[in-house]
Enzyme design. Structure first.
Site, mmCIF file in Angstrom:
data_model
loop_
_atom_site.group_PDB
_atom_site.id
_atom_site.type_symbol
_atom_site.label_atom_id
_atom_site.label_comp_id
_atom_site.label_asym_id
_atom_site.label_seq_id
_atom_site.Cartn_x
_atom_site.Cartn_y
_atom_site.Cartn_z
ATOM 1 N N GLU A 249 46.265 71.355 55.879
ATOM 2 C CA GLU A 249 46.371 71.538 56.593
ATOM 3 C C GLU A 249 45.717 71.071 57.725
ATOM 4 O O GLU A 249 44.439 71.672 58.765
ATOM 5 C CB GLU A 249 45.873 73.142 56.320
ATOM 6 C CG GLU A 249 46.758 75.105 55.472
ATOM 7 C CD GLU A 249 46.450 75.613 55.905
ATOM 8 O OE1 GLU A 249 47.249 76.079 55.853
ATOM 9 O OE2 GLU A 249 45.675 75.443 55.490
ATOM 10 N N GLU A 327 53.269 77.418 52.153
ATOM 11 C CA GLU A 327 52.526 77.906 51.450
ATOM 12 C C GLU A 327 53.530 79.455 51.869
ATOM 13 O O GLU A 327 52.928 79.429 53.116
ATOM 14 C CB GLU A 327 51.443 78.476 52.263
ATOM 15 C CG GLU A 327 50.576 77.176 51.733
ATOM 16 C CD GLU A 327 48.691 77.351 51.714
ATOM 17 O OE1 GLU A 327 48.383 78.230 52.596
ATOM 18 O OE2 GLU A 327 48.503 76.482 51.542
#
Length: 793
Positions: A249, A327
């Site tokens: 991320e 995710e």
């Protein structure tokens, strides 16, 4: 006649199946349709239910024999590895088309996140078996740098729950692939996002950047890490690893589209991975619209809502690549003082349906099992208000995932299996071998244990090594070893003072909270702030007699370093303990003795050699001890701390983690493998106010979520309880839509113990053992809403 006889026998067999399924479902608490699914596969015998044959009818026994004969005559199904390696391995995972291929064959990746470092190693294989039984074909996992290289150049890839080779072997044994996320930064609500604290000794350290000392440290770590995992790659040795993630991320921290230094950093990491033997597909993961990737990496996405929009946008952004939701957040984390986070199974199912059945996307359930933040490994979300960290993560990482903290099924597990099965049928996916869902492992309660002994922290100080410093320094900068200091735990700062009135923290950075003592008597509790503040020393702590010098102790607790957002690089917050001048009556205080307490197993076990005493009224941070005797094979359990405040709990030297009375979680998970038959030692370190007992119960108390609290309030408002102080009036509560009573009683039994009595602004109690199923006993007219809310807190 033959037709009638055949129909009759088929009916008998059908009824026998239903009878058998009913018994199996009742004992194992597994839905009928999944039992039927198990009976239709070769793994019927592996359904894992302890079924008592002697209670079966003759017809049931005959039916099981016939089923067994049928299995012995049926042909073996191919394994996942047989199918994808048939004819030799010529290529790895590719995503440069509308769908993934592995070795030239189409594959849709159904993976679930499993952090091996959050689950006891003896539970890895049983839980991975449940992954496979749900229809998953891959496991996604991180590696935490700060555990594998706790101190510089000392690596551990073999001990206990750090044995990554064994974890990878277990994944392959369970016939699944691996989507590997080696960091170096992992987030994961983990201490410092997985980065080692010794990096912070460098005053100019810039983590998650191309700052040379950071890149050099990553290079050394990955060289050792990848030497361990490289033989588990698919294209090299037919191993489970089919893809490797670069960073994590990064688009929420930097921007590779705008800043050349960010894109260079991400490029360097890919080069390092390749240089150290990584051959598989490289990918990144980011939230929607974030720029943390490069063209040479497969782009994947993280979210838990607006599935169709995000995946359609992604298809436009990266039109020539397969879709993978790296995710899909199956739930959410909890922080101390918050409400318990949940996500409904219906919502979960709707988003998953859109992902795989409407968009043909691969997905990863983050988390599929959350596990536990054992010890001091829980990190911090990065919310800072007036310099105070407000969101330290709780010990439980249950995450409201398809498998709960202990690895047992939730409704989301069965929903996942249902949708994957539906996809496989609709898309005519080749039928491969699988497992049936293993049996439920029940936790048990061992009852109430009264704490029997105490040992004050002050009592053991003379036998603890300390470090002298003119002024306070942070735990990381203590010279405990070559290029490292203290990583986690508590740090005690001691100095000598005369009779004084104020302590001034000149920068306010008491990272993160501290107990203040004068001559081993606690005078206050403070938390970090963004600017200077004073704390008054009460006059009564000084004896005003011959003694002119007193010990001032400041015991600082590291509540977890931030692992997300820009605060991760704010060293004022990330360096723990004290790192500023302390003024006593506005004069700089010099000459400090600094005691590090990481409270590792050898330290806790060493307390057995100390002289313990009977429990007295709380005066200062203290260890409390008792024992639990187990006569049979230990089972999972949960420890509930009655009237404790801010505690750390150890069983047989194993650090279960932090506890705080503010909740939402009121229990800590105790894996069966940290217990043993015989006498088990329980030690609690308390820094504010101790309780007298603990209780081992058979279920977790994770707290109420917003929906549950709202339902309770609405129901109570409709019921309109009243009462008087003269006795106990019982009011039926079934009159609210019929199901309200069972809902309240169900919630109560899930989160509150039987026979629990509390004094809350007066006397109000709910006595479940005397309920007739839909009645509550309320005394003195206090609001049930307040009761539930206080228990939740």
């Amino acid at each position: 006649m033959v037709y009638f006889y055949s129909s009759f026998m088929l009916s008998i067999m059908f009824l026998t199946v239903l009878n058998t399924v009913s018994a199996l479902s009742s004992e194992a608490n597994i839905p009928y349709k999944h039992i039927m699914s198990c009976m239709a596969t070769k793994d019927f015998a592996k359904i894992g239910v302890s079924f008592r044959i002697k209670f079966m009818t003759f017809a049931e026994k005959l039916f099981l024999v016939l089923i067994s004969v049928n299995y012995s005559l049926s042909s073996e199904l191919q394994t996942l590895y047989d199918y994808y390696t048939n004819g030799g391995i010529k290529s790895g995972l590719k995503g440069d088309n509308s769908h993934f291929t592995l070795n030239g064959k189409e594959i849709t990746i159904f993976s679930g996140s499993f952090h091996y470092f959050r689950v006891h190693q003896n539970n890895w294989r049983p839980i991975l078996r449940k992954f496979k039984a749900a229809g998953l074909n891959a496991v996604q996992f991180y590696s935490p740098w700060n555990l594998h290289e706790e101190t510089p150049d000392k690596f551990d890839f073999e001990t206990g729950l750090l044995n990554i080779s064994d974890f990878l072997m277990a994944i392959k044994e369970m016939d699944m692939f691996a989507m590997y996320r080696p960091g170096p930064y992992i987030c994961a609500e983990w201490e410092f996002g997985g980065l080692p604290a010794w990096l912070l000794r460098d005053p100019n350290m810039k983590v998650r950047s191309s700052y040379k000392p950071f890149i050099d440290a990553v290079d050394r770590y990955w060289k050792r890490l990848f030497a361990v995992v490289q033989d588990f790659q698919f294209t090299t040795k037919g191993g489970p690893i089919i893809a490797v993630q670069i960073e994590n991320e990064f688009g929420s921290f930097g921007n590779t589209a705008k800043h050349i230094h960010d894109s260079n950093y991400m490029k360097y990491l890919g080069i390092i991975a390749r240089n150290h033997g990584i051959k598989e597909l490289l990918f990144t993961s980011d939230g929607p619209g974030r720029h943390g990737s490069l063209d040479e990496y497969l782009y994947t996405i993280n979210f838990n809502s607006n599935t169709l929009k995000h995946l359609r946008d992604m298809s436009v952004w990266r039109p020539n690549q397969a879709l993978y939701v790296a995710e899909y957040w199956s739930g959410w984390f909890d922080s101390w003082g918050s409400k318990h986070s949940t996500q409904s199974v219906d919502y979960y199912g709707q988003q998953l349906d859109a992902m795989i059945l409407q968009m043909n996307s691969s997905f990863n359930a983050y988390m599929f099992i959350g596990g536990t933040n054992f010890g001091f490994t829980a990190g911090n979300v990065g919310k800072v208000v007036n310099g105070t960290i407000t969101a330290s993560f709780i010990t439980s990482y249950d995450y409201n995932a398809p498998l709960d903290e202990s690895g047992n099924y939730t409704d989301k597990y069965w929903k996942t299996k249902e949708l994957i099965d539906k996809f496989n049928v609709e898309r005519n996916v080749p039928k491969l071998s699988t497992y049936s869902p293993p049996k439920v492992t029940r936790a048990i309660g061992y009852g109430v244990i009264k704490m029997s002994e105490q040992l004050s922290l002050a009592h053991i100080l003379p036998r603890v090594k300390f470090y002298s410093s003119k002024t306070p320094i942070s735990m990381e900068n203590l010279n405990i070893g070559t290029n490292y200091g203290q990583n986690v735990g508590f740090t005690l700062y001691r100095t000598a003072i005369s009779e004084s009135k104020t302590i001034k923290f000149t920068k306010g950075r008491v990272n993160d909270r501290a107990a203040l003592m004068v001559d081993n008597r606690q005078i206050g509790f403070v938390i970090a702030k963004n600017s200077a503040f004073n704390h008054t020393i009460p006059d009564h702590v000084f004896d005003h007699k011959k003694q002119m010098v007193y010990n001032l102790d400041i015991l600082v607790e590291n509540m977890g370093r931030i692992g997300f957002g820009n605060y991760i690089t704010d060293n004022r917050i990330q360096r723990k303990g004290l790192n500023e001048d302390i003024l006593i009556d506005n004069r700089p205080q010099h000459n400090w003795q600094i005691y590090p307490f990481e409270m590792k197993t050898h330290f806790i076990n060493g307390l057995r050699n100390e002289t313990w005493s009977q429990i007295e009224e709380y005066k200062s941070p203290t260890f409390y001890r008792s024992h639990l005797r187990i006569d049979d094979t230990p089972e999972d359990t949960y420890i509930k701390l009655h009237h404790w405040t801010t505690s750390t709990v150890f069983i047989n030297g194993f650090n279960l983690g932090r506890y705080a009375s503010v909740g939402p979680a009121l229990t800590l998970y105790v894996p069966s493998h940290v217990l043993h038959r015989g006498v088990n030692e329980i030690i609690i370190f308390e820094t504010q106010k101790n309780g007298q007992i603990v209780e081992f119960i058979d279920h977790p108390i994770l707290g109420y979520n917003n929906l549950q609290l709202t339902c309770i309030r609405v129901i109570i408002q409709f019921i309109g309880f009243t009462g008087d102080s003269g006795g106990c009036e019982r009011y039926p509560i079934s009159l609210f839509l019929g199901g309200a009573s069972s809902y309240i009683v169900g919630l109560s039994r899930q989160f509150i113990d039987h026979n629990l009595r509390l004094t809350l602004f007066g006397t109000l109690y709910i006595h479940f053992n005397h309920l007739s199923g839909d009645k509550l006993c309320v005394q003195n007219g206090f609001s049930v809403v307040s009761y539930f809310h206080t228990v939740w807190k």
